[in-house]
Every structure is written in C-alpha cells, then in structure tokens.
Design an enzyme around this catalytic site. Structure first.
Site, short mmCIF file in Angstrom:
data_model
loop_
_atom_site.label_atom_id
_atom_site.label_comp_id
_atom_site.label_asym_id
_atom_site.label_seq_id
_atom_site.Cartn_x
_atom_site.Cartn_y
_atom_site.Cartn_z
N LYS A 59 1.10 -0.97 -0.24
CA LYS A 59 0.09 -0.06 -0.10
C LYS A 59 1.05 1.03 -0.16
O LYS A 59 1.75 1.34 0.31
CB LYS A 59 -0.89 -0.09 1.58
CG LYS A 59 -0.27 -0.14 2.45
CD LYS A 59 -0.27 1.16 3.21
CE LYS A 59 1.37 1.30 3.83
NZ LYS A 59 1.62 1.21 4.60
N SER A 92 7.68 -12.59 -1.45
CA SER A 92 7.01 -10.74 -1.64
C SER A 92 7.63 -10.24 -2.96
O SER A 92 8.87 -10.55 -3.08
CB SER A 92 7.37 -10.21 -0.80
OG SER A 92 6.33 -9.09 -0.52
N GLY A 118 4.24 -1.86 3.31
CA GLY A 118 3.27 -2.30 3.88
C GLY A 118 3.56 -3.44 3.52
O GLY A 118 2.32 -4.26 4.09
N SER A 119 4.48 -4.26 3.73
CA SER A 119 5.54 -5.38 3.03
C SER A 119 4.48 -6.69 4.81
O SER A 119 4.24 -7.81 4.47
CB SER A 119 6.52 -5.83 3.45
OG SER A 119 7.31 -5.56 4.71
N ASP A 138 -3.34 -0.25 7.18
CA ASP A 138 -2.78 -1.46 6.22
C ASP A 138 -3.31 -3.04 5.51
O ASP A 138 -3.17 -3.14 4.88
CB ASP A 138 -0.74 -1.53 7.33
CG ASP A 138 -0.16 -0.44 6.62
OD1 ASP A 138 -0.74 0.74 6.52
OD2 ASP A 138 1.17 -0.58 6.68
#
Ligand SMILES: Nc1ncnc2c1ncn2[C@@H]1O[C@H](COP(=O)(O)OP(=O)(O)O)[C@@H](O)[C@H]1O
Ligand SMILES: C[C@@](O)(CCOP(=O)(O)O)CC(=O)O
Ligand SMILES: [Mg+2]
Length: 396
Positions: free
Chosen positions: A15, A144, A153-154, A212
């Site tokens: 995000k 990821s 926002g991981s 988040d």
C-alpha cells in the site's frame, strides 16, 4: 475421481499512505491506496511436498531461509496453556501467554543478525497458522515483491495473504474450489481475513492503526479513522513516483517513538494530529471531486501538492523524517515537484506527485537525478484488487 486440495495460495497487495500516517494511530483520518506489488503465501499439504510428514515448515524464498519444527514440538510448547482453541471463525489476539509459547519455538531457530527483524514476521505467521489451522503438518512458502521495512506495507501484506491462504485452506471461507484461478472474496469473508491479519500485524507493529491490513484486504482507495473504513471511488487519476531511500527502519520503533513524544507533549502533539486529520479529510474531498478538464485537474493537483507538503512538515514535527528523505524532497523540489514520506518514515519510501500534464522528459530527469544519489525509483499501479486466493488440487 476425488479432487483433494493440495495447496492454497493467498496474495495481498502492499500500500501507499497518501496522507495521515502515524496520526492515524492516534485517531486521525488517513488515506491509503493499494499498490501493484504483492506478497504471496502458499500452504502445501505436507503429503504433496518433499517435507517429512509431521512437520510445520516455513520457507522465506526471497531470503533463502527455511525453518522447520516437528508438530509434536509445537504442541509441547503450547501445553503450558490452560486452553487454546483452534477456530478459524473466532478471531482472537495473541495473548502474552500465547506469545511466550511462540517465542519459545521461534528462538530455537537461527536468524542471521542482518535479518533479525524477520523473526517478528515468522512469529505472526506461526500465530495465524496455529490459531486458524491448528497443530497440523504443512509447508508455508512466502514470496514477496514488496521491499521489506520501506513503508509500503510488507508486514500487513504478509498477514493478509497468510490469513487469506490459511482460512481458505481450513475450509472456513466456504469457497468453490476452482482450480488455478485467483478468486476474490465477498465482503463478509474479507472482513474475517482482515480481522486475523490485524492480529498478526499487532505482533509485528506493536500498536498498528489497522489501515495497512485494511487497504491490503479490501484493495483500491480507502479513508480510515479509528478502525472505521470508507471506500473512496478512485475517479481522480493519481500518478506517483515512489523513491526508496533504501535506509532501513522498523515501524514498531517509529510508532513507539511518536507515542512517547505524544506523552511528553500531549497538547502540542494533539494539535499536530488534529491538523493531519484536516489534511486527510480535505485530500479525500479533492480526490472525490468531479473534474471536467485539464485545468480543473491541474487545480486539484496543486491543492494536493500543498496538502502533501503540509503533511510532510507535520511528520517532521512527529520526528519521523530522515536526512535521506530530506535529500529526496530537495531533489524533487528542484523540478517543482512535491513529495512526502509514506508509511512509518525514518528512511523507507517517499512519494512524489506526478501531475497529469508533466512531460515524460521531466520524469526521466528527476528519476536519473535521484538514482545518481543511490536511491531507487519506480512507478507503480495504484488502487488494484485486495486479497485473493487460488487453489491447486491433486486427484486420487
Ligand atoms: N515476506 C516476508 N517474510 C518475512 N517477514 C516479513 C515479510 N514481509 C514482512 N515481514 C515482516 O514485516 C517486517 C517489516 O514490516 P514493517 O517494519 O512494518 O515495514 P513495512 O510494513 O513498511 O514493510 C519485517 O521485519 C518482517 O518481520
Ligand atoms: C506509521 C503507520 O501509520 C503506517 C506504517 O506503515 P509501514 O509499516 O511503514 O508500511 C502505522 C500504522 O498506521 O499502523
Ligand atoms: Mg508495516
């Protein structure tokens, strides 16, 4: 022929916080959009993998790390609890007692010093797995595209993708098992994923606002205040350049730092948070205002730039800017572009608004300038889908 679920993958976006970070933890409004970068969490039935039966294994593919525990060992660690219910539909917090059990098994693994922060992500995954699926063997594989600890926002994407995959794997989402397609979830099911993800995010962040995990679950553009979500129609064409300063930082410590400052200066910090609230509310109005032509778009962009500048100033007041962030701001201002940090700050990423009529040549120049200083720039799609899941079956 019977089709058995062999694996389930959940994916969730990162995000961008357009305005209101940190202040949102203290009850102010913030605006955030989902980003076209994803975390995927895949759960494989242990019989369909090479892993020995009776183990829970977590693989972090981007870091080339692999952690494994016999299920009996995990059960033994949880034996000290008087009760522990495994129920995917009853969302619970990770109590200090549960955290102690998780810490005992996480501490048995070796985390290289350089990525010690990843232990928090592994703890969150373990909490979600044991609470939603229970003491059952499987392999959990994480991959990821989102740079870790950079404000995109991981941590929330990990918890949302993980909760989505685990809930789907447990059967609690009651989905039609359509092999190989990404499935979006109905709102009620998104809500369960979001609640579990928030509990995971608490393990990583300490005191998250919930913005988040909410934007990662529901996608698109959201206005968020005190746990309350409003979906914002994404009519205004927002284009942002993202610059990663590559200065590492930790959201938990930055959020705690702002709270400590608020305890030392309650009146002054309350005024700062109130000002941020007004900025976010005004930004939401501008984004939703109808625009008729390029002139009205330019006017709206001008107002957004001013609000971004004001928000950045207030983030400085909170003590979360950094010399690398300031260097990005100075560089983009030489091209008459406006920027602000995004996420927790202290390093991480900076957003620069790219006006609709800005020439591609200027964008190339500012990127080249920033990259010559060692920063990393990219343009990403804003406002896509939230959490999705995908099933793979085996026939027997
Ligand atoms: N793919 C991943 N694998 C393991 N841990 C992750 C992953 N993504 C996020 N995390 C956890 O989240 C932390 C980073 O979260 P945070 O400091 O909130 O920054 P951000 O959310 O902006 O990336 C990492 O240190 C780790 O604990
Ligand atoms: C600083 C904060 O507003 C956003 C943190 O985002 P990130 O973890 O830096 O991506 C904290 C929160 O809202 O929980
Ligand atoms: Mg985070």
């Amino acid at each position: 022929m019977v089709h058995k679920i062999a694996e389930v993958t959940g994916r969730a976006p990162g995000k961008l916080i357009l305005c209101g970070e940190h202040a949102v933890v203290h009850g102010s409004t913030a605006l955030a959009a989902s980003l076209g970068l994803y975390t995927q969490v895949r759960i494989q039935n242990s019989i369909s993998t090479a892993e020995p039966d009776g183990h829970l294994t977590i693989q972090l593919t981007d870091m080339n790390m692999h952690f494994t525990w016999p299920i009996k060992r995990i059960e033994a660690a949880f034996q000290s609890l008087s009760t522990f219910d495994v129920d995917p539909l009853s969302v619970k917090s990770c109590s200090p007692d549960i955290m102690q059990c998780i810490a005992a098994i996480v501490d048995e693994q070796e985390f290289p010093e350089a990525i010690i922060g990843v232990a928090a992500g592994v703890s969150a995954l373990l909490f979600l797995y044991i609470s939603i699926i229970g003491f059952k063997p499987a392999t959990v594989i994480v991959a990821s595209d989102i740079p870790l600890g950079s404000g995109l926002g991981s941590s929330a994407a990990l918890c949302v993708a993980g909760s989505g995959a685990m809930l789907a794997f447990s059967g609690a989402l009651d989905l039609d098992v359509l092999q190989g397609d990404w499935l979006s979830l109905k709102e009620k099911k998104q809500e369960i994923v979001n609640k579990w993800a928030y509990e995971g995010e608490k393990i990583i962040h300490g005191k998250p606002s919930g913005i988040d995990n909410t934007v990662s679950t529901f996608g698109n553009l959201v206005k968020f205040k005190s746990g309350h979500l409003v979906h914002i129609p994404n009519v205004f064409p927002i284009k942002m350049l993202i610059t990663n300063t590559k200065v590492g930082r930790n959201t938990k410590a930055l959020v705690a730092g702002v709270s400590e400052r608020a305890l030392r200066h309650p009146q002054s910090m309350m005024a700062v948070f109130t000002a941020v609230n007004a900025i976010s509310e005004e930004m939401a109005e501008i984004i939703q205002a109808p625009f008729s032509d390029d002139i009205s778009i330019s006017e709206q962009e001008g107002k957004m730039e001013e609000l971004m500048e004001m928000n950045q100033g207030l983030l400085q007041c909170m003590g979360v800017s950094h010399s690398a962030i300031e260097a990005v701001l100075q560089t983009t201002s030489r091209y008459k572009l406006c920027s602000k940090l995004t996420g927790a700050g202290g390093g991480g990423c900076v957003l620069t608004l790219l006006p609709k009529l800005l020439s591609g040549k200027v964008v190339d120049k500012v990127k080249a300038d920033l990259e010559s200083q060692g920063f990393q720039c990219f343009l990403a799609t804003i406002g896509g889908e939230g959490v999705q899941v995908c099933f793979q079956c085996s026939s027997s």
